[in-house]
Design an enzyme around this catalytic site. Structure first.
Site, PDB file in Angstrom:
ATOM      1  N   LEU A   1      37.197  41.812  40.026  1.00  0.00           N
ATOM      2  CA  LEU A   1      36.371  40.698  39.522  1.00  0.00           C
ATOM      3  C   LEU A   1      35.734  40.958  38.168  1.00  0.00           C
ATOM      4  CD1 LEU A   1      34.812  39.465  42.857  1.00  0.00           C
ATOM      5  CD2 LEU A   1      36.371  38.205  41.399  1.00  0.00           C
TER       6      LEU A   1
ATOM      7  N   GLY B   1      51.835  36.009  45.206  1.00  0.00           N
ATOM      8  CA  GLY B   1      53.221  35.748  44.826  1.00  0.00           C
ATOM      9  C   GLY B   1      54.024  35.141  45.972  1.00  0.00           C
TER      10      GLY B   1
ATOM     11  N   ASN C   1      33.940  32.017  45.938  1.00  0.00           N
ATOM     12  CA  ASN C   1      34.851  33.085  46.336  1.00  0.00           C
ATOM     13  C   ASN C   1      34.162  33.982  47.363  1.00  0.00           C
ATOM     14  OD1 ASN C   1      36.500  35.297  46.568  1.00  0.00           O
ATOM     15  ND2 ASN C   1      36.581  35.777  44.390  1.00  0.00           N
TER      16      ASN C   1
ATOM     17  N   ASN D   1      43.309  33.109  49.689  1.00  0.00           N
ATOM     18  CA  ASN D   1      43.180  34.170  48.697  1.00  0.00           C
ATOM     19  C   ASN D   1      44.256  35.216  49.058  1.00  0.00           C
ATOM     20  OD1 ASN D   1      42.206  36.067  46.781  1.00  0.00           O
ATOM     21  ND2 ASN D   1      40.131  35.283  47.022  1.00  0.00           N
TER      22      ASN D   1
ATOM     23  N   LYS E   1      38.225  32.028  35.873  1.00  0.00           N
ATOM     24  CA  LYS E   1      38.120  33.353  36.502  1.00  0.00           C
ATOM     25  C   LYS E   1      36.760  33.479  37.192  1.00  0.00           C
ATOM     26  CE  LYS E   1      38.793  37.898  36.989  1.00  0.00           C
ATOM     27  NZ  LYS E   1      39.654  38.335  38.113  1.00  0.00           N
TER      28      LYS E   1
ATOM     29  N   CYS F   1      37.386  37.882  48.052  1.00  0.00           N
ATOM     30  CA  CYS F   1      38.029  38.911  47.223  1.00  0.00           C
ATOM     31  C   CYS F   1      38.133  40.209  48.004  1.00  0.00           C
ATOM     32  CB  CYS F   1      37.254  39.151  45.924  1.00  0.00           C
ATOM     33  SG  CYS F   1      38.025  40.451  44.949  1.00  0.00           S
TER      34      CYS F   1
END
Lengths: 267, 296
Positions: free
Chosen positions: B56, B200, B110, B175, B28, B113
Site C-alpha cells: 500500500l 490475473g 479497502n 481483492n 490507488k 489487502c
C-alpha cells in the site's frame, strides 16, 4: 521480429521492425515487450534499447538479452515473423553531458545492452569544446560470454573477464579503479550497468571522489508506466533518509550516489 | 472502471486512455500518512497471474488532495477514492478529508489487502469488524461507500451481508487471493514479503463464483473484479449479476484494455439486440436442477 540470433550461451540479439512513426528512444530508455495472445507468460518484459536505426522509412530496434526465466526463455524460442506487442520508449534516459569530453562506460554481463546504444549516440559529439572520447570497460564471466561489443566503434575498449580468458583478469571495477587517477572528475562522465555487486563496488570506489556516475538499474516490472509500483529500488535523499523510487519512471537511470542498499561484497 | 492499485492516480494512463471514456476511475489506496510500502522484490509472475506485495505504498490522503486530485478534476470522470487504515480510526479520517476535497464521487473501502501487517485483511476477514469499519466510514462521509472484500475468508457472502447491514452502498469483490512462490535454486521466497496477493486470469473463476454467490445474498450492487482480461470476461461477471466491473492486472499488459473492454461489451449488446445493459446483468440461465432438484 526480423531476427533472434543466439550470440553466446544464453544470450540473444533480437531485432524488431517497428512502425515508421515509432518514437526514437533516448539511450537508457526501455521497452515493454510481450508475446501476444498468451496467458503464460502474459506480462510484458522490460528490455533496454541496444540499438535503434531509422533509414528509408523503416525503423528497427535491437534488443540484447539474456535468458533468465520463463519469459526470456520463450522469447529465445521465437523466430523471424513473430509479431510482438511493444510499449515504449519508457523511463528517464541517461543524461549526456555537454561539458564532459570524457565518457567512461562500465558494463557487467548483459549490462552492456544499454551502454552500446549510449556509446553510439555519444560518438562524434563535442563536449566542453573537445571531441568526446569514449572508454569502455566491458566485463563478462569468460571470453565466450562477451556480447554486445560490435556497436562499440571508435572507442577505447578494455575487456575484463572473471576467469582471465580474455583481457584483464578480474572485475571491471578493479581495472577501472587502477585507471581512476587518469581521469579528471570535472571532465568525465561515468555510466554503468551491471550486476548488483558490480554497482556496489563502483559506489564504494567513487564514494571518496567527486566523479559523476549514472547507473541503469533493473527490476521486475509489471506495467512499465508507473502504476503497479512493483519495480521500486531504494534511494536516499540528502538527509540520508531511505525511500523507494520506481525504476520505470524515476529510473531506470539513477545517480549512483542516490542509490541505497547496494551490495558491497566484492564481485 | 479500473481496479484500485492498477491505474496509479490516472495520470500514468492518460497518455493511453481518454479518461473521460471510463465509467469511473479508482485511485490507488490512500492512507492518512504516506506509506513507503514493502521492500523489493515486490512482484513475481506466476502461471496465469502475478503475486504482488506492494504494501500500500501511497503519498497519503493530504498529498493526494494537493498533488494528484487537481489533475483528475480536469476530467469528466467519476473518481472513486480507495481508502485504507491501519487502525479503525484512520478510515473515517481519510474518508472525511477526501469527501471535503471536492472532485471525488465515491469512497471504496479497502478492508482486504493481504500485504500489510496492520489493518487490511485483518478487518475484512471478520464480518463484525468489517461492519464497524463500514459504519465509521458512513458516518464520516455522505458519498456512496463501496466496500472491497477479500476472498481469503470461509464465506465471502457473510462479510458482504454484514457490511450491507452496516450501510454499505455497494461491495466490490474480489481483492487478491493470498499466495506464495519460491525460487527453488536459491530456496528463497520470490517476493521479499514472502506472501503476496495473486491477481490475473488465474483467479477469475474464483472471483466469478464469489460474485455470483454474493449477488444472491445482498440487495446492494456488486462490482465484479478479478482477472478480467477481455470483454468476454467482463460479460461473464455481468451475466452473473455484477452491476459493474473493475479491470486490474490487465492494465499492466495492455494500458488501453479498459476502453477495449467497454467497446467489446457494446459490441456484444448490439449483436444480441439488447438496448440496455440491465437486460444482460444477472441474466444467467441456470440449470433448473440447481434450484429444484429432480424428483426421483
Amino acid at each position: 521480429m526480423i531476427r533472434n540470433l543466439q550470440v553466446a550461451p544464453d544470450h540473444y540479439l533480437l531485432e524488431l521492425r517497428l512502425p515508421a512513426e515509432f518514437p526514437c528512444p533516448e539511450p537508457g530508455q526501455f521497452m515493454m515487450v510481450r508475446l501476444r495472445g498468451r496467458d503464460e507468460p502474459f506480462l510484458s518484459r522490460p528490455f533496454s534499447v541496444h540499438n535503434f536505426r531509422m533509414h528509408r522509412g523503416s525503423v528497427s530496434l535491437e534488443i540484447l538479452y539474456r535468458v533468465v526465466g520463463k519469459g526470456t526463455l520463450l522469447f529465445s524460442r521465437q523466430s523471424k515473423g513473430t509479431i510482438l506487442g511493444i510499449l515504449g520508449p519508457l523511463g528517464r534516459p541517461f543524461r549526456i553531458s555537454s561539458i564532459c569530453p570524457t565518457v567512461v562506460l562500465l558494463s557487467g554481463g548483459i549490462g552492456v545492452a544499454p551502454l552500446a546504444y549510449l556509446a553510439h549516440r555519444c560518438r562524434g559529439r563535442n563536449a566542453g569544446g573537445k571531441r568526446t572520447s569514449i572508454i569502455v570497460y566491458a566485463g563478462a564471466r569468460n571470453a565466450q560470454s562477451i556480447v554486445g561489443i560490435k556497436h562499440f566503434e571508435a572507442v577505447d575498449l578494455r575487456i575484463c573477464t572473471d576467469d582471465g580468458s580474455r583481457g584483464f583478469h578480474g572485475p571491471v571495477t578493479a581495472l577501472f579503479e587502477r585507471d581512476l587517477c587518469s581521469y579528471d572528475p570535472e571532465k568525465t562522465m561515468i555510466y554503468a550497468c551491471g550486476p548488483p555487486a558490480m554497482i556496489g563496488s563502483l559506489a564504494r570506489i567513487l564514494e571518496a571522489t567527486s566523479f559523476s556516475c549514472q547507473v541503469s538499474m533493473e527490476e521486475r516490472m509489471a506495467c512499465g508506466v508507473g502504476a503497479c509500483l512493483g519495480c521500486v529500488t531504494a534511494v536516499k535523499d540528502n538527509g540520508g533518509r531511505i525511500r523507494y523510487e520506481r525504476v520505470c519512471r524515476e529510473g531506470p537511470v539513477f545517480d549512483i550516489r542516490d542509490l541505497a542498499g547496494l551490495k558491497t561484497d566484492p564481485c | 472502471m479500473n481496479a484500485s492499485g492498477t491505474f496509479g492516480f490516472g495520470e500514468e494512463f492518460a497518455p493511453f486512455v481518454d479518461l473521460n471514456e471510463l465509467g469511473a476511475l479508482v485511485v490507488k489506496g490512500l492512507s492518512w500518512e504516506p506509506r513507503q510500502g514493502n521492500p523489493p522484490p515486490r512482484i513475481i509472475e506466476t502461471v496465469g497471474g502475478m503475486l504482488n506485495a506492494i504494501g500500500l505504498e501511497n503519498p497519503g490522503a493530504r498529498a493526494f488532495i494537493e498533488e494528484k486530485l487537481p489533475f483528475l478534476r480536469q476530467y469528466d470522470v467519476a473518481v472513486i477514492a480507495n481508502i485504507f487504515g491501519e487502525t479503525l480510526d484512520e478510515y473515517p479520517r481519510v474518508a472525511e478529508a477526501l469527501s471535503r476535497a471536492g472532485g471525488i464521487k465515491a469512497i471504496e473501502v479497502n478492508i482486504s489487502c493481504p500485504n500489510v501487517k496492520k489493518g487490511g485483511i485483518a478487518f475484512g476477514a471478520d464480518p463484525d469488524i468489517a461492519a464497524e469499519v463500514t459504519r465509521q466510514v458512513k458516518t464520516a462521509t455522505d458519498m456512496p461507500v463501496i466496500v472491497k472484500l477479500t476472498p481469503n475468508v470461509a464465506d465471502i457472502t457473510d462479510v458482504a451481508r454484514s457490511v450491507e447491514a452496516a450501510g454499505a452502498d455497494a461491495v466490490s469483490l474480489i481483492n487478491t487471493l493470498t499466495g506464495m512462490a519460491i525460487d527453488v535454486e536459491s530456496r528463497t521466497p520470490q517476493i521479499q514479503n514472502v506472501t503476496g496477493g495473486l491477481s490475473g486470469p488465474a483467479i477469475r473463476p474464483v472471483a466469478l463464483r464469489m460474485v455470483w454467490q454474493t449477488v444472491k445474498r445482498v440487495s446492494i450492487p456488486v462490482i465484479g473484479v478479478g482477472g478480467i482480461m477481455r470483454a468476454e470476461d467482463a460479460l461473464e461477471f455481468l451475466i452473473a449479476g455484477a452491476k459493474a466491473v473493475q479491470i486490474g492486472t490487465a492494465n499492466f499488459v495492455n494500458p488501453q484494455i479498459t476502453l477495449e473492454v467497454i467497446a467489446g461489451i457494446e459490441g456484444y449488446l448490439i449483436r444480441h439486440r439488447m438496448d440496455d445493459i440491465r437486460d444482460l446483468i444477472g441474466s444467467l440461465i441456470e440449470p433448473d436442477s440447481l434450484e429444484h432438484p429432480h424428483e426421483p
